[in-house]
Structures are given as structure tokens and as C-alpha cells.
Design a protein around this motif. Structure first.
Motif, PDB file in Angstrom:
ATOM      1  N   LEU A 176       0.784  -1.534   0.021  1.00 16.12           N
ATOM      2  CA  LEU A 176      -0.084  -0.112   0.088  1.00 16.12           C
ATOM      3  C   LEU A 176       0.913   1.290  -0.017  1.00 16.12           C
ATOM      4  O   LEU A 176       0.386   2.440  -0.336  1.00 16.12           O
ATOM      5  N   ILE A 177       1.924   1.088   0.286  1.00 15.09           N
ATOM      6  CA  ILE A 177       3.053   2.377   0.325  1.00 15.09           C
ATOM      7  C   ILE A 177       2.881   2.915  -1.132  1.00 15.09           C
ATOM      8  O   ILE A 177       3.174   2.399  -2.133  1.00 15.09           O
ATOM      9  N   GLY A 178       2.653   4.327  -1.102  1.00 15.18           N
ATOM     10  CA  GLY A 178       2.655   5.154  -2.231  1.00 15.18           C
ATOM     11  C   GLY A 178       1.571   4.976  -3.048  1.00 15.18           C
ATOM     12  O   GLY A 178       1.203   5.556  -4.042  1.00 15.18           O
ATOM     13  N   LYS A 179       0.489   4.196  -2.596  1.00 17.93           N
ATOM     14  CA  LYS A 179      -0.782   3.923  -3.395  1.00 17.93           C
ATOM     15  C   LYS A 179      -1.806   4.828  -2.951  1.00 17.93           C
ATOM     16  O   LYS A 179      -1.779   5.298  -1.844  1.00 17.93           O
ATOM     17  N   ARG A 180      -2.733   4.975  -3.611  1.00 18.92           N
ATOM     18  CA  ARG A 180      -4.129   5.704  -3.531  1.00 18.92           C
ATOM     19  C   ARG A 180      -5.168   4.731  -2.848  1.00 18.92           C
ATOM     20  O   ARG A 180      -5.620   3.791  -3.184  1.00 18.92           O
ATOM     21  N   LEU A 181      -5.079   5.140  -1.346  1.00 18.34           N
ATOM     22  CA  LEU A 181      -6.028   4.502  -0.514  1.00 18.34           C
ATOM     23  C   LEU A 181      -7.215   5.321  -0.182  1.00 18.34           C
ATOM     24  O   LEU A 181      -7.222   6.504   0.615  1.00 18.34           O
ATOM     25  N   MET A 182      -8.431   4.854  -0.645  1.00 26.34           N
ATOM     26  CA  MET A 182      -9.598   5.573  -0.232  1.00 26.34           C
ATOM     27  C   MET A 182     -10.112   5.272   1.177  1.00 26.34           C
ATOM     28  O   MET A 182     -10.569   3.794   1.497  1.00 26.34           O
ATOM     29  N   THR A 183     -10.186   6.041   2.127  1.00 20.10           N
ATOM     30  CA  THR A 183     -10.614   5.687   3.403  1.00 20.10           C
ATOM     31  C   THR A 183     -10.937   6.795   4.236  1.00 20.10           C
ATOM     32  O   THR A 183     -11.116   7.907   3.586  1.00 20.10           O
ATOM     33  N   GLN A 184     -11.306   6.590   5.561  1.00 21.36           N
ATOM     34  CA  GLN A 184     -11.341   7.668   6.455  1.00 21.36           C
ATOM     35  C   GLN A 184     -11.035   7.578   7.686  1.00 21.36           C
ATOM     36  O   GLN A 184     -10.578   6.265   8.160  1.00 21.36           O
ATOM     37  N   PRO A 185     -10.844   8.580   8.560  1.00 16.86           N
ATOM     38  CA  PRO A 185     -10.080   8.371   9.823  1.00 16.86           C
ATOM     39  C   PRO A 185     -10.308   7.302  10.905  1.00 16.86           C
ATOM     40  O   PRO A 185      -9.645   6.544  11.330  1.00 16.86           O
ATOM     41  N   GLU A 192      -8.350  -3.042  13.823  1.00 13.36           N
ATOM     42  CA  GLU A 192      -7.978  -3.840  12.862  1.00 13.36           C
ATOM     43  C   GLU A 192      -7.099  -3.484  11.866  1.00 13.36           C
ATOM     44  O   GLU A 192      -5.816  -3.811  11.717  1.00 13.36           O
ATOM     45  N   ILE A 193      -7.346  -2.278  11.118  1.00 15.36           N
ATOM     46  CA  ILE A 193      -6.365  -1.791  10.367  1.00 15.36           C
ATOM     47  C   ILE A 193      -5.279  -1.124  10.733  1.00 15.36           C
ATOM     48  O   ILE A 193      -4.012  -1.364  10.182  1.00 15.36           O
ATOM     49  N   SER A 194      -5.139  -0.180  11.663  1.00 22.85           N
ATOM     50  CA  SER A 194      -3.932   0.428  12.419  1.00 22.85           C
ATOM     51  C   SER A 194      -3.040  -0.967  13.027  1.00 22.85           C
ATOM     52  O   SER A 194      -1.685  -0.744  12.571  1.00 22.85           O
ATOM     53  N   TYR A 195      -3.569  -2.152  13.482  1.00 17.12           N
ATOM     54  CA  TYR A 195      -2.458  -2.996  13.933  1.00 17.12           C
ATOM     55  C   TYR A 195      -1.929  -3.897  12.613  1.00 17.12           C
ATOM     56  O   TYR A 195      -0.783  -3.831  12.747  1.00 17.12           O
ATOM     57  N   MET A 196      -2.605  -4.051  11.456  1.00 17.27           N
ATOM     58  CA  MET A 196      -2.362  -4.550  10.495  1.00 17.27           C
ATOM     59  C   MET A 196      -1.004  -3.751   9.901  1.00 17.27           C
ATOM     60  O   MET A 196       0.048  -4.228   9.282  1.00 17.27           O
ATOM     61  N   LEU A 197      -1.309  -2.572   9.637  1.00 17.06           N
ATOM     62  CA  LEU A 197      -0.492  -1.500   9.136  1.00 17.06           C
ATOM     63  C   LEU A 197       0.890  -1.473   9.854  1.00 17.06           C
ATOM     64  O   LEU A 197       1.892  -1.397   9.479  1.00 17.06           O
ATOM     65  N   HIS A 198       0.541  -1.462  11.548  1.00 12.80           N
ATOM     66  CA  HIS A 198       1.709  -1.439  12.338  1.00 12.80           C
ATOM     67  C   HIS A 198       2.742  -2.593  12.055  1.00 12.80           C
ATOM     68  O   HIS A 198       3.812  -2.684  11.978  1.00 12.80           O
ATOM     69  N   GLN A 199       1.894  -3.722  11.848  1.00 18.39           N
ATOM     70  CA  GLN A 199       2.963  -4.824  11.977  1.00 18.39           C
ATOM     71  C   GLN A 199       3.621  -5.159  10.448  1.00 18.39           C
ATOM     72  O   GLN A 199       4.734  -5.434  10.449  1.00 18.39           O
ATOM     73  N   ALA A 200       3.178  -4.681   9.536  1.00 19.49           N
ATOM     74  CA  ALA A 200       3.625  -4.309   8.161  1.00 19.49           C
ATOM     75  C   ALA A 200       4.701  -3.231   7.835  1.00 19.49           C
ATOM     76  O   ALA A 200       5.379  -2.950   6.889  1.00 19.49           O
ATOM     77  N   GLN A 201       4.781  -2.447   9.164  1.00 22.44           N
ATOM     78  CA  GLN A 201       5.715  -1.137   9.141  1.00 22.44           C
ATOM     79  C   GLN A 201       5.343  -0.255   8.014  1.00 22.44           C
ATOM     80  O   GLN A 201       6.155   0.323   7.313  1.00 22.44           O
ATOM     81  N   VAL A 202       3.960   0.022   8.053  1.00 23.53           N
ATOM     82  CA  VAL A 202       3.457   1.096   7.010  1.00 23.53           C
ATOM     83  C   VAL A 202       2.743   2.147   7.821  1.00 23.53           C
ATOM     84  O   VAL A 202       2.120   1.886   8.649  1.00 23.53           O
ATOM     85  N   ARG A 203       3.548   3.369   7.660  1.00 23.30           N
ATOM     86  CA  ARG A 203       2.798   4.539   8.337  1.00 23.30           C
ATOM     87  C   ARG A 203       1.718   5.198   7.467  1.00 23.30           C
ATOM     88  O   ARG A 203       1.753   5.125   6.312  1.00 23.30           O
TER      89      ARG A 203
END
Length: 846
Positions: A176-185, A192-203
Motif C-alpha cells: 500500500l506504500i505510495g498507493k491511493r487508498l480511499m479511506t476515512q479516519p 484492525e487496520i492500524s494494527y495490520m499496518l503497524h505489523q507491516a511497518q507501514v505509516r
């Protein structure tokens, strides 16, 4: 908890209903030049008329508006605040209303749809709604001081996922790094999403965030590469639009959290505890009905609540919701404190919480379970309890994990469950020790004891013993010595002898259904297993759990479970037949035990591992036996040597004649081996064929269940293989399958067994392997296939479904679950691995 993150509906500001009307009124007033007060009156009347018409128009157009039901005498009106608009996600509540379950509890329930900017937690805490539904964020709200109580959990897995276009190159969170993600805060900050991104080291700042429109149009048109979505909704819409997508599920990355949590306020629990229990009880009853009658509830939603979704979309949602609830694995409404602790750790990690609570139990409702209603006792039953407040229990001394005796006390599933049940009606259970199962049976017949905790109902016992309904059905096994191969059908033992416990149900079943098998009775399981080990009999039949437990406890190394007995054993409670009130009383007590508590007792005993104890006396006896055997062997060897010398000359003479016979025999053996290989091998790929791999899987399932070992199963399907056949021809397709099989053979080992399941599908069996290790193998295979160049065709991909064996599960059931995961992998854009994580420890997840 504000309403965000889901498309389907917009909520227009109030002023938009009237903004176009004011210029018209001013024009009329200026032309007529009537007096101000008269204008004001006319304007007010017209405005009231417009308001009334607006509401009437909204009521006629919006079928989703909820009108509070009229009050009824003796019925309490309450409301449930939903976190979204009407759809199958809330099916159980519609069913509870339609079937009258709430009215039976004296409740008239209104379902309140979500509104823009409205927090479900605020609505419940303020008292504007008595009950609400929330996601995992409820725990964070409670941790920050919100006075709320979790009543029940409905979805064991969260529906929140990330959907990516197949052509975006996104296959995992890191992509997902550098990609266009349609989302909201709210989605991005969810557990779910924050932990998954944290584990993948994606800010979050490493992605191009696009404001969510709550539609799929942007993803369909390629304006964004991925979007946060609900797997119950948008996946269907994208399939209908013909867009190939990849599903990135946080659960596959360790973020497997609860969703759709039923909750209320602490004030409601304190002031109306019985109402809380009644609402929970009726709601879960409604959910059971909805899960059993999904088509009926889909019709109900479409007819009475909302037509935002098509019938087909509602059916799709019903199927996905059923998966998320996982009722066949988890008790409906149950809450696992370990999963709440895990969720709290995630919130602490993300900073959503700063202080950990050591008392999460206070967050969970402490009332009676939905399956533990007030026990209604008759006057005779109440008098019986007053007269017999202590009842005597007889148990089999060596039938663990169901029954056993330790330190003159009954232990095991049966006794523990009996104490739990009868404590609810104020009866104490005291133990009467028996030396054998037959002695326990005779004791209740002689009225020296009153109860049997684990007995199989049979007509020959009924004159003196009454039975409750069965509380568990257990599978049975055939135990043999290690020299005996796998037994696929008990009729293979025709003419052989089996050990059975005297007075046990297996003796009656074998006599009735398999009269050609000889039986030998033993008083205890220890004696039966020892007799089998010595060769007194060819096998032994009892339950899988007791057989495995007995083998481990006895320390007999030459025994194993070789097959399954074709009949299950229903376990009931046996009571004295001369006390008719006792049977109905015990039945009510057992019915009141929560399903979650019953499963907890069973799991405790099934998971116990017995370690055999070896005393010094046993070791000395063993040493003496070894010395004696060595002496006998030396004497025998000396005599044998002399005999061999005498026979040597004769052997030389016979050898020449035998050599010709041996050559013919070798040729025959070779031909038989070829026939054996052909019967077990797929002619095209050289792998195990369907028949052989099925038998291998059945053996592996029996082996792993008996030894409580892990087992994973993987189903693989080559993507778009039909197009290969259609475009390049079947000969090329066959070469591709051979090349694919060669790749699979590179992974083959003692811990990975491969076979062709059919067509372009292959089955992999991974004994003694948990989901974590199996997931790694699956990803290695997927990457290997993806990077392989297939002659004449080019690069191809593979989709994989993965499942782990559950207790008491058959080979058919685990392959069915793996097949469902394969279907999900296909539906998720292919070239991916989908894992059924039910029952898996978090450390086992890939």
C-alpha cells in the motif's frame, strides 16, 4: 462512535428541504403588497404545510424510517441504536421482533437506524437508546471512562478489510506504500487496520489517502488503487461490476478482533438487570432463528425494512455474516477475555489507550447466560430438593477424560458438569467410589447411589435407571497394535477378536451389528489395553478421547488408534428410576448450564495430557525379564547354530531349484507393485490420486486426533486454467499440470503429502503442522508458481485455501472448510492464500 466508513446512504441537511421555496414567497408578497401581519400568518401556514408535506413525502419514500410502536399494557418500550442502515448485518433483531421473542419477554423494541454524526456510545450513555451495537472500539471507549457494559459479541471476526484492484499490484499491506487508498479516519484508526499496518511497518503518511465517498465507483474507474470496506457488502458490488479485486484481511495478519458487540449502559444494568437479561436472551434467540432461516429474513428485510440492497446482495451478505458469526465453532454471544486482553494490548500499542485495565471482567456483563434462564421448578421438585439436598454419584474409575477416580473423588467431564449443573438448583454431589463400571451400575440399581454422570441409555438398563437427554455425542475408535495398518471399515476385522469393557455400550453394538467379530470382556480399560498389547485380542473399541487418554497413561508403546468405529455414543445422566422428580430436575439443571461453560469443561479435560509414571519396582521387574529373555536367547542360539550346520548341505542342494522359482516370484512381485502403484497414482502427474490422498487424509486425521497433534490441509487451484485449455489445447494443458506437479514434488516430504484432487486442483496434507507454518509453506508455493515460466503459456498463478483440523472433525469437514477458503481466494482476485483461522492460536496465524 460516529457513523462512517460504509457507503449506501446519505443524510441531507434539514435546510435543503426548503431552500428553494423562500424566493417564491417573497415575490408573492412584493406583488400583492399585503399587510405584514397577514403575510406572516399566510407564510406560517404555508411553511407548516410544506413541513408537513416534506415529512409525509419522506415517510412515503423512505421505507427505512422507524416508527416507534404504540405502547401496550404490560409491555416496556425500549430502543436499540444500530451503527448503520437496515441490512442483514442486524438480521437477528428483525427475527426477534417478527417471531415475538421480545414480546414474550415483555419488551417492545424499536430499531433506530444510524444518523450522520451520531455516536452509538453517546446515544446509549445519554439514555436516548437503552442498547446499542458497536465494533472493537467499544473497549477503547470503556477504557477512556465511558460507563458501558458489553452484553454479548455477535461477530467473532471483523468484516472491515482493504479491497485492492487486481491490476494495482497490491497483494499485502506493505504494497500500500505510495498507493491511493480511499479511506476515512475511523477506518484507518480502527484496531484492525492500524494494527495490520503497524505489523507491516507501514505509516499512514506513506499512502496517498483519498477521502471516502462510500461508493465503489472510484475503485471501479481506477481513480484509487484500494479502499477500506466491509467484506459483507462491497465485495459483492465489485463482483457484480466485474472488477477483479484482492482482499487484504487484517485477521490474516494477527488483527482478528470482535465486531458487532451488543452493549448497554452501566445505569441500565444497575436499574434494570432483569430487563438486560431478557433483551439479551430474546436477541440471541432471534439470531439463532435468523441463522437457521436466512431466506425468510432476507425476504423480511426487503419487504419491511429496506430495499437499498437487492435480494441477491442480501443473500450474499447473509452468507458472509454467517461466516463471521462462526456459530459452529463459538457459542453465540460468547465473550473470550483473552481476546479482549489482546485487543487492549493493541490499543496500548497504538496510543488509543494509555493505561491497561487489570479488570476487564468488569467490562463484560455478569448476568446469567442466555442459556441459563431462571429454572422453573415444580412444587414436587422443590420438595424433593428439601428432602434430598445431597445426592450420591457413582463413576467409572478409569474412563477418563469422561469419568475417573482420584483420591477417592470422581473427576472428569461427567462429574465436573454434574456438579456445575446441580449446584444451580442447590444440590450437593457426594462421591461413592466404585472399583469397576459394572460395580457403579449395580450400585445405582441397588440404590446405594443416585446418579451416573456419563452413561449411554439402553433399554436393558431402563427398569432401574432413568436417563436424561444426551448432553454430548462422542466418536469412537478402534485401537490395535502398531503392526496393524489403517482400518477403513470395521468389517475388515471379521473373524478376529476385539476387547470390550464389560457392561459397556460397545459390547451391545458389536453383538447387534457385527456378529462375525469375536468379543472378549475386560473389567477395566487398563486390563483391556494390556491384553491387546500382549496379543490376547486383535483390537479394542471405545471412544477416541478415552482410548487416546488410556494409551498415553498406560505407557504402552505398541498401541495406536487404527480406525473409526461407525457409531457415535450419546452420553446422558443416569438417575434412580424410583425418584421420577429427580430425572426432570436433573434435566432442567443441565439445560440451564451455559453452552460456553459446558464447552470450557470439555476442553479442559480433552486437552489434559497424561504422563505415564514408572516406579522403581516396575523397572526392576523389567530388568529381570530382560535378563531372563537374554539367557533363553543364548541357549536357543546355541542349539540353532548346530542345527544350521546340519542343514547347510541340504540348503546348497535346494538353492539351484529355488533360484528359478525366486526369479518368477520377483517378476510377479514387480507386476503387483506396478499394479499397486497404478491404483494409487495419478497417471498424468505421478502424484497420489484422489482415492489414495483421501485415504491418506483419513489416516492422518485419526492419527492427529488420537495424539492431539496439529494438522493442516491445503487446497490449490491453478488460476484461469480453463483459458489455458481453450487457447492452447488440452495437450499443452496437460504439460502445464505436469510442470505444476513437479513444482509440488519439490515441496514434498514426510511432513507434506501431495495428491491430485481433480482437474487443476491439488490437495496438500501437513501433519503435525499448525496454521502459522502451513501458511508459510502456502506462500512459498504461491511465490514459486508465480515466478515459474510454463512452456508455451508463460507465467501462471495459483489460489490456495488453508484450514486446520478441529477437535472431533472428520476429513470431509476439514476439506470442506479448505474448499470454502479456496473459493474466497478465487473471489478475492486469485493468486493469494486464504486461511480459515477458527480455533487457531494467534501464534499459529500466518
Amino acid at each position: 462512535m460516529a457513523v462512517t466508513g460504509r457507503p449506501d446512504s446519505t443524510f441531507p441537511p434539514f435546510y435543503e428541504l426548503y431552500s428553494g421555496s423562500f424566493p417564491f414567497f417573497y415575490r408573492i408578497l412584493s406583488l400583492a403588497r399585503i399587510r405584514f401581519r397577514f403575510c406572516l400568518v399566510i407564510f406560517s401556514l404555508v411553511l407548516l404545510l410544506v413541513i408537513f408535506a416534506g415529512f409525509a413525502h419522506g415517510a412515503s419514500q423512505d421505507q427505512d424510517a422507524v416508527i416507534p410502536p404504540p405502547e401496550r399494557p404490560g409491555v416496556t418500550p425500549i430502543s436499540l441504536q444500530l451503527p448503520w442502515v437496515h441490512q442483514f448485518e442486524f438480521a437477528g433483531f428483525y427475527a426477534a421482533i417478527e417471531q415475538g421473542y421480545y414480546l414474550e419477554e415483555g419488551l417492545e423494541v424499536s430499531l433506530r437506524e444510524a444518523s450522520a454524526g451520531v455516536s452509538v456510545v453517546d446515544e446509549v450513555v445519554s439514555g436516548r437508546a437503552e442498547y446499542g451495537l458497536g465494533n472493537a472500539d467499544l473497549l477503547a471507549s470503556w477504557g477512556r471512562g465511558a460507563p458501558i457494559v458489553l452484553m454479548a459479541n455477535l461477530f467473532k471476526h471483523s468484516p472491515l478489510v482493504v479491497l485492492a484492484r487486481q491490476d494495482s499490484g497490491i497483494r499485502q499491506p506493505r504494497d500500500l506504500i505510495g498507493k491511493r487508498l480511499m479511506t476515512q479516519p475511523m477506518d484507518l484508526n480502527s484496531a484492525e487496520i492500524s494494527y495490520m499496518l503497524h505489523q507491516a511497518q507501514v505509516r499512514p503518511d506513506q499512502m496517498q489517502q483519498v477521502a471516502h465517498s462510500y461508493r465503489i465507483k472510484e475503485l471501479v474507474d481506477g481513480e484509487v488503487d484500494a479502499m477500506t470496506a466491509y467484506i459483507t457488502n462491497q465485495t459483492y458490488e465489485l463482483q457484480a461490476a466485474g472488477v477483479d479485486t484482492v482482499i487484504i484481511d487484517p485477521a490474516n495478519y494477527g488483527a482478528d478482533f470482535y465486531s458487532n458487540n451488543l452493549f448497554t449502559s452501566q445505569k441500565e444494568v444497575q436499574l434494570h438487570p432483569e430487563r438486560v437479561a431478557a433483551f439479551r436472551r430474546a436477541s440471541l434467540k432471534g439470531w439463532r432463528y435468523a441463522l437457521e432461516h436466512p431466506a425468510e429474513i432476507v425476504d423480511l428485510i426487503y419487504r419491511d425494512y429496506s430495499q437499498r440492497k437487492s435480494m441477491a446482495a442480501l443473500y450474499y451478505e447473509a452468507r458472509e455474516v454467517t461466516k463471521l458469526i462462526s456459530e459452529e465453532v463459538y457459542p453465540l454471544g460468547s465473550v473470550d477475555l483473552q481476546r479482549l486482553h489482546r485487543l487492549q494490548e493493541v490499543y496500548l500499542l497504538s496510543g488509543a489507550l494509555t493505561i491497561a485495565s487489570n479488570d476487564l471482567q468488569s467490562f463484560v456483563w455478569q448476568g446469567r447466560d442466555e442459556l441459563q434462564p431462571e429454572i422453573a421448578l415444580t412444587e414436587k421438585e422443590q420438595l424433593f430438593i428439601q428432602k434430598h439436598s445431597r445426592l450420591r454419584l457413582c463413576s467409572s474409575p478409569d474412563w477418563l477424560p469422561y469419568e475417573g477416580v482420584q483420591d477417592n473423588a470422581s473427576i472428569g467431564i461427567g462429574p465436573d458438569l454434574m456438579r456445575e449443573a446441580l449446584a444451580g438448583v442447590g444440590i450437593e454431589v457426594v462421591d461413592v467410589v466404585s472399583e469397576t463400571w459394572n460395580e457403579a451400575l449395580q450400585a445405582i440399581k441397588d440404590r446405594r447411589c443416585d446418579l451416573l454422570s456419563a452413561v449411554v441409555p439402553s433399554s436393558d438398563r431402563q427398569p432401574l435407571i432413568s436417563f436424561t437427554e444426551s448432553y454430548v455425542d462422542v466418536s469412537n475408535a478402534i485401537v490395535t497394535r502398531d503392526s496393524q495398518a489403517y482400518i477403513s471399515d470395521i468389517r475388515e476385522l471379521k473373524g478376529k477378536s476385539l476387547a470390550v469393557l464389560t457392561g459397556g455400550i460397545h459390547e451391545a453394538l458389536l453383538l447387534r451389528h457385527f456378529p462375525d467379530i469375536r468379543l472378549k470382556n475386560y473389567a477395566t480399560m487398563d486390563k483391556a489395553l494390556l491384553g491387546l498389547s500382549k496379543g490376547e485380542v486383535d483390537g479394542f473399541v471405545d471412544t477416541i478421547a478415552t482410548s487416546g487418554y488410556g494409551i498415553r497413561q498406560s505407557g504402552l508403546q505398541n498401541l495406536h488408534i487404527a480406525g473409526l468405529f461407525p457409531y457415535k455414543t450419546p452420553l446422558s445422566v443416569g438417575v434412580r428410576s424410583d425418584w421420577p422428580e429427580l430425572r426432570t430436575l436433573v434435566q432442567k439443571a443441565y439445560d440451564s448450564v451455559p453452552e460456553g461453560r459446558m464447552n470450557e469443561i470439555i476442553r479442559h479435560w480433552v486437552q489434559v495430557t497424561a504422563e505415564p509414571e514408572v516406579s522403581n519396582a516396575v523397572l526392576w521387574r523389567a530388568a529381570g525379564i530382560v535378563i531372563l529373555l537374554m539367557t533363553v536367547f543364548l541357549v536357543f542360539y546355541s542349539r540353532l547354530r548346530r542345527a544350521n550346520q546340519a542343514l547347510a548341505q541340504e540348503i546348497v542342494q535346494r538353492r539351484k531349484a529355488e533360484e528359478a522359482t525366486l526369479r518368477l516370484n520377483d517378476e510377479l512381485i514387480s507386476k503387483n507393485q506396478q499394479l499397486e502403484t497404478l491404483s494409487r497414482t495419478d497417471a498424468l502427474t505421478g502424484l497420489k490420486n484422489r482415492y489414495h490422498i483421501e485415504n491418506t487424509l483419513e489416516e492422518a486425521v485419526v492419527h492427529c486426533l488420537s495424539r492431539q497433534k496439529g494438522l493442516s490441509v491445503m487446497l490449490l487451484d491453478m488460476d484461469h486454467f480453463k483459458q489455458v485449455n481453450d487457447r492452447f489445447g488440452h495437450n499443452t494443458g496437460d504439460r502445464v499440470l505436469k510442470a505444476f506437479a513437479d513444482i509440488m514434488k519439490g515441496f514434498s516430504s514426510d511432513r507434506l503429502i501431495i495428491g491430485r484432487w481433480g482437474g487443476e486442483e491439488f490437495l496438500l496434507i501437513l501433519p503435525d503442522t499448525d496454521l502459522g507454518a502451513a501458511g508459510q509453506v502456502a506462500q512459498e508455493i504461491r511465490r514459486k508458481v508465480e515466478t515459474t515460466f510454463f512452456p508455451d503459456v508463460g507465467h501462471l498463478t495459483v489460489s490456495i485455501g488453508l484450514a486446520a483440523l478441529q477437535p472431533e472433525e472428520s476429513a470431509y469437514q476439514i476439506t470442506s472448510r479448505a474448499d470454502r477458503m479456496l473459493y474466497q481466494a478465487k473471489s478475492s482476485g486469485r493468486n493469494c492464500v486464504m486461511t480459515d483461522i477458527r480455533g487457531a492460536r494467534r501464534s499459529e496465524l500466518p
